[in-house]
Enzyme design. Sequence first.
Site, PDB file in Angstrom:
ATOM      1  CD  GLU A  55      -6.278  16.723   3.783  1.00  0.00           C
ATOM      2  OE1 GLU A  55      -6.162  17.892   3.886  1.00  0.00           O
ATOM      3  OE2 GLU A  55      -6.481  16.036   2.466  1.00  0.00           O
ATOM      4  CD  GLU A  88       8.291  33.968   4.384  1.00  0.00           C
ATOM      5  OE1 GLU A  88       9.180  33.136   4.001  1.00  0.00           O
ATOM      6  OE2 GLU A  88       8.613  34.829   5.359  1.00  0.00           O
ATOM      7  N   GLY A 147      -8.520   6.208   0.012  1.00  0.00           N
ATOM      8  CA  GLY A 147      -8.012   5.015  -0.760  1.00  0.00           C
ATOM      9  C   GLY A 147      -6.427   5.197  -0.754  1.00  0.00           C
ATOM     10  NE  ARG A 187      -4.051  -2.215   0.397  1.00  0.00           N
ATOM     11  CZ  ARG A 187      -4.075  -3.073  -0.490  1.00  0.00           C
ATOM     12  NH1 ARG A 187      -3.535  -3.144  -1.456  1.00  0.00           N
ATOM     13  NH2 ARG A 187      -4.945  -3.990  -0.381  1.00  0.00           N
ATOM     14  NE  ARG A 235      -5.782  25.298  -3.004  1.00  0.00           N
ATOM     15  CZ  ARG A 235      -5.465  25.280  -1.873  1.00  0.00           C
ATOM     16  NH1 ARG A 235      -4.064  25.188  -1.351  1.00  0.00           N
ATOM     17  NH2 ARG A 235      -6.332  25.424  -0.772  1.00  0.00           N
TER      18      ARG A 235
END
Length: 183
Positions: free
Chosen positions: A119, A138, A115, A37, A64
């Site tokens: 988190e 910053e 999976g 895993r 992002r």
Amino acid sequence: MDSFYEKTLQTKTLYEGKVIQVDIEEVALPNGKTSTRELVRHPGAVAVIVYTDEDKLVLVEQYRKALEKTLIEIPAGKMEKGEAPLHTAERELVEETGYTADALEYIGSFYTSPGFADECVYLYEAQGVVKGEQNLDEDEFVNVIEVTLEEAEVLMAKEKIHDAKTCYAVQYLKMKQMQHRLT
């Protein structure tokens, strides 16, 4: 098979960074075989729903890097080691938006990608909000925007709002609005 439990036989940490740790685990499967895993360890995060008295949802727009694009999201941030989710929520709310709240009501929590990652995001709703000054880290570049719930739905349709926590927040507010109309 009575259980789906996978016993960890061996763990090897491949990477340990500021935000995540990446482990490879050899596991014993319920059927007696073994497998590998790949796991991402994360300290957890909080997200805050901020809905003003003017019926505006307070959002942050930021780039992002993992997606190579800008998203519009509810304010959120990573928990520091040993930090309580409520404290993180208070800190991130002020840092990212400048808003303070009289109270933060815990809504619930959810796993982002079970999976491969552990988190967990703790979701709060801000009560009695007052606008103030941002206090960004910053390395943070964030624009605060305020939209109606209807405008948020349009942003979702255009995939400008395209992350689970913010979509969850919009749906939560819509359900809350519907419940209020029924009472």
